[in-house]
Design a protein around this motif. Structure first.
Motif, PDB file in Angstrom:
ATOM      1  N   ASP A  70       0.882  -1.263   0.210  1.00  0.00           N
ATOM      2  CA  ASP A  70      -0.080  -0.115   0.044  1.00  0.00           C
ATOM      3  C   ASP A  70       1.007   1.264   0.137  1.00  0.00           C
ATOM      4  OD1 ASP A  70      -2.509  -1.442   0.275  1.00  0.00           O
ATOM      5  OD2 ASP A  70      -2.210  -1.480   2.469  1.00  0.00           O
ATOM      6  N   ALA A  71       1.184   1.943  -0.948  1.00  0.00           N
ATOM      7  CA  ALA A  71       1.698   3.199  -1.025  1.00  0.00           C
ATOM      8  C   ALA A  71       1.406   4.109   0.158  1.00  0.00           C
ATOM      9  CB  ALA A  71       1.629   3.961  -2.461  1.00  0.00           C
ATOM     10  N   PRO A  72       2.066   4.890   0.538  1.00  0.00           N
ATOM     11  CA  PRO A  72       1.762   6.011   1.602  1.00  0.00           C
ATOM     12  C   PRO A  72       0.570   6.536   1.059  1.00  0.00           C
ATOM     13  CG  PRO A  72       4.248   6.190   1.057  1.00  0.00           C
ATOM     14  CD  PRO A  72       3.676   5.143  -0.019  1.00  0.00           C
ATOM     15  N   GLY A  73      -0.464   6.556   2.259  1.00  0.00           N
ATOM     16  CA  GLY A  73      -1.793   7.298   2.077  1.00  0.00           C
ATOM     17  C   GLY A  73      -2.630   6.450   1.402  1.00  0.00           C
ATOM     18  N   TYR A  74      -2.284   4.902   1.101  1.00  0.00           N
ATOM     19  CA  TYR A  74      -3.229   4.051   0.570  1.00  0.00           C
ATOM     20  C   TYR A  74      -3.467   3.016   1.573  1.00  0.00           C
ATOM     21  CZ  TYR A  74      -3.119   6.753  -3.697  1.00  0.00           C
ATOM     22  OH  TYR A  74      -3.292   7.560  -4.864  1.00  0.00           O
ATOM     23  N   GLY A  75      -4.605   2.187   1.525  1.00  0.00           N
ATOM     24  CA  GLY A  75      -4.778   1.167   2.335  1.00  0.00           C
ATOM     25  C   GLY A  75      -4.473   1.350   3.797  1.00  0.00           C
ATOM     26  N   GLY A  76      -3.574   0.470   4.282  1.00  0.00           N
ATOM     27  CA  GLY A  76      -3.041   0.683   5.616  1.00  0.00           C
ATOM     28  C   GLY A  76      -1.979   1.391   5.861  1.00  0.00           C
ATOM     29  N   SER A  77      -1.302   2.102   4.850  1.00  0.00           N
ATOM     30  CA  SER A  77      -0.110   2.740   4.934  1.00  0.00           C
ATOM     31  C   SER A  77      -0.478   4.245   5.565  1.00  0.00           C
ATOM     32  CB  SER A  77       0.860   2.749   3.798  1.00  0.00           C
ATOM     33  OG  SER A  77       1.039   1.601   3.470  1.00  0.00           O
ATOM     34  N   SER A  78       0.421   4.781   6.344  1.00  0.00           N
ATOM     35  CA  SER A  78      -0.067   6.335   6.710  1.00  0.00           C
ATOM     36  C   SER A  78       0.577   7.062   5.425  1.00  0.00           C
ATOM     37  CB  SER A  78       0.971   6.730   7.857  1.00  0.00           C
ATOM     38  OG  SER A  78       2.279   6.137   7.867  1.00  0.00           O
ATOM     39  N   PRO A  79       0.064   8.535   5.371  1.00  0.00           N
ATOM     40  CA  PRO A  79       0.303   9.350   4.212  1.00  0.00           C
ATOM     41  C   PRO A  79       1.670  10.031   4.632  1.00  0.00           C
ATOM     42  CG  PRO A  79      -0.980  10.475   5.850  1.00  0.00           C
ATOM     43  CD  PRO A  79      -0.950   9.069   6.479  1.00  0.00           C
ATOM     44  N   LEU A  80       2.226  10.357   3.229  1.00  0.00           N
ATOM     45  CA  LEU A  80       3.635  11.276   3.362  1.00  0.00           C
ATOM     46  C   LEU A  80       3.270  12.553   2.457  1.00  0.00           C
ATOM     47  CD1 LEU A  80       6.415   8.644   2.599  1.00  0.00           C
ATOM     48  CD2 LEU A  80       6.293   9.885   4.473  1.00  0.00           C
ATOM     49  N   GLY A  81       4.154  13.489   2.555  1.00  0.00           N
ATOM     50  CA  GLY A  81       3.747  14.622   1.780  1.00  0.00           C
ATOM     51  C   GLY A  81       4.007  14.293   0.440  1.00  0.00           C
ATOM     52  N   PRO A  82       3.686  15.250  -0.716  1.00  0.00           N
ATOM     53  CA  PRO A  82       3.938  15.394  -1.939  1.00  0.00           C
ATOM     54  C   PRO A  82       5.157  15.428  -2.500  1.00  0.00           C
ATOM     55  CG  PRO A  82       3.181  17.485  -1.458  1.00  0.00           C
ATOM     56  CD  PRO A  82       3.328  16.870  -0.177  1.00  0.00           C
ATOM     57  N   ASP A  83       6.067  14.498  -1.954  1.00  0.00           N
ATOM     58  CA  ASP A  83       7.373  14.272  -2.467  1.00  0.00           C
ATOM     59  C   ASP A  83       7.698  12.705  -2.991  1.00  0.00           C
ATOM     60  OD1 ASP A  83      10.193  14.380  -2.892  1.00  0.00           O
ATOM     61  OD2 ASP A  83      10.725  14.687  -0.618  1.00  0.00           O
ATOM     62  N   ILE A  84       7.900  12.499  -4.283  1.00  0.00           N
ATOM     63  CA  ILE A  84       8.058  11.349  -4.608  1.00  0.00           C
ATOM     64  C   ILE A  84       9.480  10.525  -3.943  1.00  0.00           C
ATOM     65  CG2 ILE A  84       9.263  11.658  -7.019  1.00  0.00           C
ATOM     66  CD1 ILE A  84       6.092   9.604  -6.690  1.00  0.00           C
ATOM     67  N   ALA A  85      10.343  11.430  -3.880  1.00  0.00           N
ATOM     68  CA  ALA A  85      11.747  10.659  -3.276  1.00  0.00           C
ATOM     69  C   ALA A  85      11.367   9.946  -1.813  1.00  0.00           C
ATOM     70  CB  ALA A  85      12.654  11.935  -3.186  1.00  0.00           C
ATOM     71  N   ALA A  86      10.319  10.802  -1.104  1.00  0.00           N
ATOM     72  CA  ALA A  86       9.853  10.111   0.213  1.00  0.00           C
ATOM     73  C   ALA A  86       9.159   8.758  -0.218  1.00  0.00           C
ATOM     74  CB  ALA A  86       9.005  11.159   0.899  1.00  0.00           C
ATOM     75  N   TYR A  87       8.510   8.613  -1.105  1.00  0.00           N
ATOM     76  CA  TYR A  87       7.907   7.328  -1.355  1.00  0.00           C
ATOM     77  C   TYR A  87       8.969   6.391  -1.885  1.00  0.00           C
ATOM     78  CZ  TYR A  87       3.403   9.549  -1.809  1.00  0.00           C
ATOM     79  OH  TYR A  87       2.031  10.253  -1.729  1.00  0.00           O
ATOM     80  N   SER A 109       2.235   2.825 -13.282  1.00  0.00           N
ATOM     81  CA  SER A 109       1.892   4.191 -13.523  1.00  0.00           C
ATOM     82  C   SER A 109       2.470   4.993 -12.357  1.00  0.00           C
ATOM     83  CB  SER A 109       0.320   4.314 -13.286  1.00  0.00           C
ATOM     84  OG  SER A 109      -0.241   5.557 -13.596  1.00  0.00           O
ATOM     85  N   MET A 110       1.910   5.489 -11.423  1.00  0.00           N
ATOM     86  CA  MET A 110       2.791   6.135 -10.294  1.00  0.00           C
ATOM     87  C   MET A 110       3.470   5.231  -9.914  1.00  0.00           C
ATOM     88  SD  MET A 110       1.327   7.488  -6.518  1.00  0.00           S
ATOM     89  CE  MET A 110       1.019   5.642  -5.935  1.00  0.00           C
ATOM     90  N   GLY A 111       3.284   3.970  -9.712  1.00  0.00           N
ATOM     91  CA  GLY A 111       4.357   3.166  -8.999  1.00  0.00           C
ATOM     92  C   GLY A 111       5.698   3.142  -9.649  1.00  0.00           C
ATOM     93  N   GLY A 112       5.557   3.207 -11.154  1.00  0.00           N
ATOM     94  CA  GLY A 112       6.740   3.262 -11.929  1.00  0.00           C
ATOM     95  C   GLY A 112       7.625   4.285 -11.880  1.00  0.00           C
ATOM     96  N   VAL A 113       7.278   5.375 -11.407  1.00  0.00           N
ATOM     97  CA  VAL A 113       8.037   6.584 -11.153  1.00  0.00           C
ATOM     98  C   VAL A 113       8.700   6.485  -9.958  1.00  0.00           C
ATOM     99  CG1 VAL A 113       8.282   9.112 -10.672  1.00  0.00           C
ATOM    100  CG2 VAL A 113       6.349   8.123 -12.242  1.00  0.00           C
ATOM    101  N   VAL A 114       7.933   5.617  -8.739  1.00  0.00           N
ATOM    102  CA  VAL A 114       8.842   5.417  -7.562  1.00  0.00           C
ATOM    103  C   VAL A 114       9.807   4.335  -7.816  1.00  0.00           C
ATOM    104  CG1 VAL A 114       8.355   4.390  -5.114  1.00  0.00           C
ATOM    105  CG2 VAL A 114       6.572   6.008  -6.369  1.00  0.00           C
ATOM    106  N   ALA A 115       9.388   3.486  -8.638  1.00  0.00           N
ATOM    107  CA  ALA A 115      10.459   2.193  -8.812  1.00  0.00           C
ATOM    108  C   ALA A 115      11.641   2.901  -9.732  1.00  0.00           C
ATOM    109  CB  ALA A 115       9.714   1.063  -9.938  1.00  0.00           C
TER     110      ALA A 115
END
Length: 278
Positions: A70-87, A109-115
């Motif tokens: 679960d990415a930050p802010g999704y499902g059971g994960s706590s949120p992070l600010g709008p910084d893809i490096a933090a993800y 999609s978004m997960g590809g940018v994180v990866a």
């Protein structure tokens, strides 16, 4: 296109392995996990969660260790600010805590940018990278306000309710001809979207620029494109292809922005082939 492998969205979701979580430095990270063998880690997009990969759990866990976060802010994960490096930092925590050195990371999609950000780091433990219906980010200046599209989606989620929001977003992401079961499953998952997760992740993509990262990735890379993807604009797909000349590129015919649900057999076969290469 392969048939939907369950009788319904509900029967598919009932097979998911339990959600697990860890805490580090005040951050909760949640994931689902099943199987053993070569590890494959799945990172979902803006409308997903670990549940997005229910069909991959059903198919791949017999021969692979399948982990979906679960990415930050999704499902059971706590949120992070709008910084893809933090993800990407959060992903590094999860990979280290679960002993996933050498894993194949599938970023959709978004997960590809994180990866891409995570795999480009010199100390990255990632063994192989799959970019699925992804793009390099929108590289907006830091003072750019939220887009009208984001504000409209947040308002729709608030005013129409999660179920109506999920149905609308699912219809907008799949290709014409997608099975009713695949659309229903995409809708069920999108309906679980949290406003804080959607806002922060969308803003993170708005600011993200993965363009310098691809040349720094030393791991083998597979880039998958949906042949009828209505979400990632053609110019972004073309740019990603140009930015990844060393990668294997593959177009999945007849599918939209959720090929893992629309045609899971073809999607999983592409992953199996890539993971099994020497």
């Amino acid at each position: 296109m392969s048939a939907f492998p369950f009788e319904s969205a509900e029967s598919a979701l009932a097979t998911l392995p339990p959600r697990q979580s860890l805490r580090q430095a005040g951050l909760t990270l949640a994931w689902r996990e099943a199987g053993s063998g070569p590890a494959v880690v799945f990172l979902h997009g803006l409308l997903g969660s670990a549940d997005s990969w229910v069909l991959q759990f059903a198919d791949l866990a017999a021969s692979h260790r399948v982990v979906a976060w679960d990415a930050p802010g999704y499902g059971g994960s706590s949120p992070l600010g709008p910084d893809i490096a933090a993800y990407a930092d959060a992903l590094a925590v999860l990979l280290a805590r679960l002993g996933l050195e050498g894993a194949t990371v599938v970023g959709h999609s978004m997960g590809g940018v994180v990866a891409a950000l995570a795999a480009a780091r010199p100390e990255s433990p990632i063994g192989r990278v799959v970019l699925s219906c992804s793009h390099p980010g929108y590289a907006a200046p830091p003072d750019t306000p939220p887009t009208a599209k984001l504000l409209g989606r947040l308002e729709a989620l608030r005013s129409e309710g999660p179920e109506a929001y999920g149905r609308a977003r699912a219809q907008a992401m799949v290709a014409p001809g997608a099975s009713a079961e695949a659309v229903a499953l995409a809708a069920r998952i999108a309906a679980e979207t949290r406003p804080d997760g959607l806002y922060n992740a969308t803003r993170a993509l708005q600011f993200a620029d993965a363009r310098p990262c691809y040349a720094q990735i030393r791991a083998p890379m597979l880039v998958l494109f949906g042949g009828a993807d209505p979400v990632v604009r053609p110019e972004l797909s073309a740019e990603l292809r140009a930015l990844t000349p060393r990668a294997t590129h593959r177009v999945l015919p007849g599918v939209g922005h959720a090929p893992y649900l629309e045609d899971p057999a073809t999607y999983d076969a592409a992953l199996r082939d890539f993971v099994s290469r020497p």
